[in-house]
Design an enzyme around this catalytic site. Sequence first.
Site, PDB file in Angstrom:
ATOM      1  N   HIS A  41       3.896   8.915   2.575  1.00 54.73           N
ATOM      2  CA  HIS A  41       4.890   7.858   2.465  1.00 54.73           C
ATOM      3  C   HIS A  41       4.528   6.658   3.338  1.00 54.73           C
ATOM      4  O   HIS A  41       4.525   5.514   2.872  1.00 54.73           O
ATOM      5  CB  HIS A  41       6.263   8.390   2.866  1.00 54.73           C
TER       6      HIS A  41
ATOM      7  N   HIS B 113       3.089   1.431   4.314  1.00 51.54           N
ATOM      8  CA  HIS B 113       3.203   0.659   5.548  1.00 51.54           C
ATOM      9  C   HIS B 113       1.860   0.650   6.285  1.00 51.54           C
ATOM     10  O   HIS B 113       1.805   0.959   7.473  1.00 51.54           O
ATOM     11  CB  HIS B 113       4.258   1.280   6.460  1.00 51.54           C
TER      12      HIS B 113
ATOM     13  N   LYS C 266       7.314  -4.949  -4.227  1.00 46.62           N
ATOM     14  CA  LYS C 266       7.895  -4.642  -2.916  1.00 46.62           C
ATOM     15  C   LYS C 266       8.509  -5.955  -2.415  1.00 46.62           C
ATOM     16  O   LYS C 266       7.790  -6.885  -2.038  1.00 46.62           O
ATOM     17  CB  LYS C 266       6.818  -4.146  -1.952  1.00 46.62           C
TER      18      LYS C 266
END
Length: 310
Positions: A182, A198, A243
């Site tokens: 993730h 990220h 995003k």
Amino acid sequence: MACGTRFGALMVLLTVAQPLSNAARPTVNQDLSNILEELWKLDTNRFTPGTDYTISLQGKAGYVTQGSTYARDYAAKPLFSYVDDNKLGNITTYSCFIKLLDNYELATGTAESITPEEVKENNDFLDAILDTEVMKRAHKYLVEKGQARADLKQFKTHLYEIWFRVYHRDRNGGADSSGFEHVFVGETKFGREIMGLHNWVQFYLQEKAKHLDYKGYKASRNDLPDADDHVVNTQFGWHGLIKPVGSAFIGVSPEFEVAIFTILFLTSTEKSSTALVNLDEYQLELVVYRHGRSIGTAYPKLLSSNKRHV
């Protein structure tokens, strides 16, 4: 691909936050800020802007809702104009990290199948980062706080559970996610919205492969980014999805990212932990969500840069 020689650098994509008013601003966690500042100084493998990489910020991106498939493009060129690929390949934590990026299914709801080779790659990565001064200091700090065992093998096992344990993110499928996937790789929720991603190395490699399209930077009117910033808010498209707001620690090593989020995870028992910290010229809100014994997500929120909070 064999692991390279020494350590790496990393990017974390994250949610943007507007600057808080002085009245609403929480107290800076000074203890956490102090250890993060130590780790920052120990991160000798942080990439240098203008030398190891160059970014092109271009235009400011517009407002887009979560789940959108279209956003006006305010950046005709990629975010990364240049990255030293030789350095990426010749630093151990980089090369070991990069080998992990193709080990996961894109969409939640699709069960992960972890092969013995992938388990070895996970362990090789942990061995690489545990050999760095950044992770050695983080381990010592956690032992001093009573949050980690002094034995290195036990600490490595704990790190594996925190970052690589596969769990259910979508209740309707098999074990389909992990903290590492993730945070560092990215995934999609039912194929309809981007979650996580990220990480600056993944961002760069996906951009280079034409899978990711940078749409522009995101910033408040009083906190415009510079090309030499180590934290930049972004908007981007990935696998046909948008995003709306993300951000990046650009140039910091994988061991630095793992260290800071492991520290926040282990020094709190809350399902959602948030800490206000000062780091170098930035003020950040570090956020970690738990998924049982593992990390669900982890990211910083950029509050101010270039010491504007001082």
